[in-house]
Design an enzyme around this catalytic site. Structure first.
Site, PDB file in Angstrom:
ATOM      1  N   GLY A   9      67.334  29.357  67.926  1.00 56.41           N
ATOM      2  CA  GLY A   9      66.243  30.222  67.837  1.00 56.41           C
ATOM      3  C   GLY A   9      66.049  31.038  68.970  1.00 56.41           C
ATOM      4  N   CYS A  10      65.097  31.285  69.290  1.00 56.40           N
ATOM      5  CA  CYS A  10      64.826  32.281  70.513  1.00 56.40           C
ATOM      6  C   CYS A  10      65.524  31.834  71.531  1.00 56.40           C
ATOM      7  CB  CYS A  10      63.244  32.361  70.655  1.00 56.40           C
ATOM      8  SG  CYS A  10      62.782  33.415  72.025  1.00 56.40           S
TER       9      CYS A  10
END
Length: 174
Positions: A9-10
Site C-alpha cells: 500500500g502507501c
C-alpha cells in the site's frame, strides 16, 4: 546486511513500521515494478507508470531474523486485497515483494505460505524480480516521523503500528 524491497500500500506505512524496528539500518521509500523509466509521485499515484509504492528495508540479520522482517510485513497490511489497501486503490498500492535473486524469491514464497493461515482469504501478494528501484521524492522519506500529527498518520498508520506492536513488541523501539 540484507535488503528487501516490499510494497504494502502507501509506502508511508511500511516506512513508519520499519523505521521503528530493531536491526533495521535504512528504509528508503521508492517505486519499482513499472514501465516508466523515470517515475515520480504524480505518475505513480495516477496509476499510469505501472510502478508500486515500495520500501527498500536494509537490516542486520544478526540482530533481527529475515523471517521476522517478512512476518511483520504480513501483519502491517492486508495481503489478501488485490491492488488495494484501505482507501488507497490501484496497482500502485498492490501487495508486492521484489526479489533480487532466487534465494530471496524462495524466502518470499515461504513467507507467504507461513502467513497464509493468519488470513481467511488467499494471499494475493505479487512476487516479482526486482527491476530498477527509483527513490521517491525527499518529502516521502521518513514521512511519519516528520508528520506524526498529520491525519493520514493518525487514522491509517497509527492503527497499523499498534497491530504490529501487539505481535512484535520485542522488535520495536518506542
Amino acid at each position: 546486511m540484507k535488503t528487501f524491497v516490499l510494497g504494502g500500500g502507501c509506502f508511508w506505512c511500511l516506512d513508519a513500521l520499519y523505521q521503528k524496528t530493531r536491526g533495521v539500518t535504512a528504509v528508503v521509500s521508492g517505486y519499482t515494478g513499472g514501465h516508466e523509466s523515470h517515475p515520480d509521485y504524480d505518475s505513480v499515484s495516477a496509476g499510469t507508470s505501472g510502478h508500486a509504492e515500495v520500501v527498500a528495508v536494509t537490516f542486520d540479520e544478526t540482530v533481527i531474523p529475515e523471517e521476522v522482517i517478512l512476518d511483520m510485513y504480513f501483519v502491517s497490511h492486508d495481503p489478501t486485497t488485490l491492488n488495494r489497501q484501505g482507501y488507497d486503490v490501484g496497482t500502485q498500492y498492490r501487495s508486492s515483494m521484489f526479489y533480487q535473486d532466487t534465494e530471496q524469491q524462495e524466502l518470499f514464497e515461504k513467507a507467504i505460505q507461513r502467513n497464509q493461515d493468519k488470513w481467511s482469504n488467499p494471499i494475493v501478494t505479487e512476487v516479482t524480480r526486482l527491476g530498477a528501484f527509483h527513490e521517491a521524492e525527499e518529502y516521502h522519506q521518513n514521512y511519519y516521523a516528520k508528520h506524526p500529527e498529520q491525519g493520514y498518520c493518525q487514522v491509517i498508520i497509527n492503527p497499523k503500528l499498534a497491530k504490529a506492536r501487539k505481535y512484535y513488541a520485542e522488535w520495536l523501539v518506542a
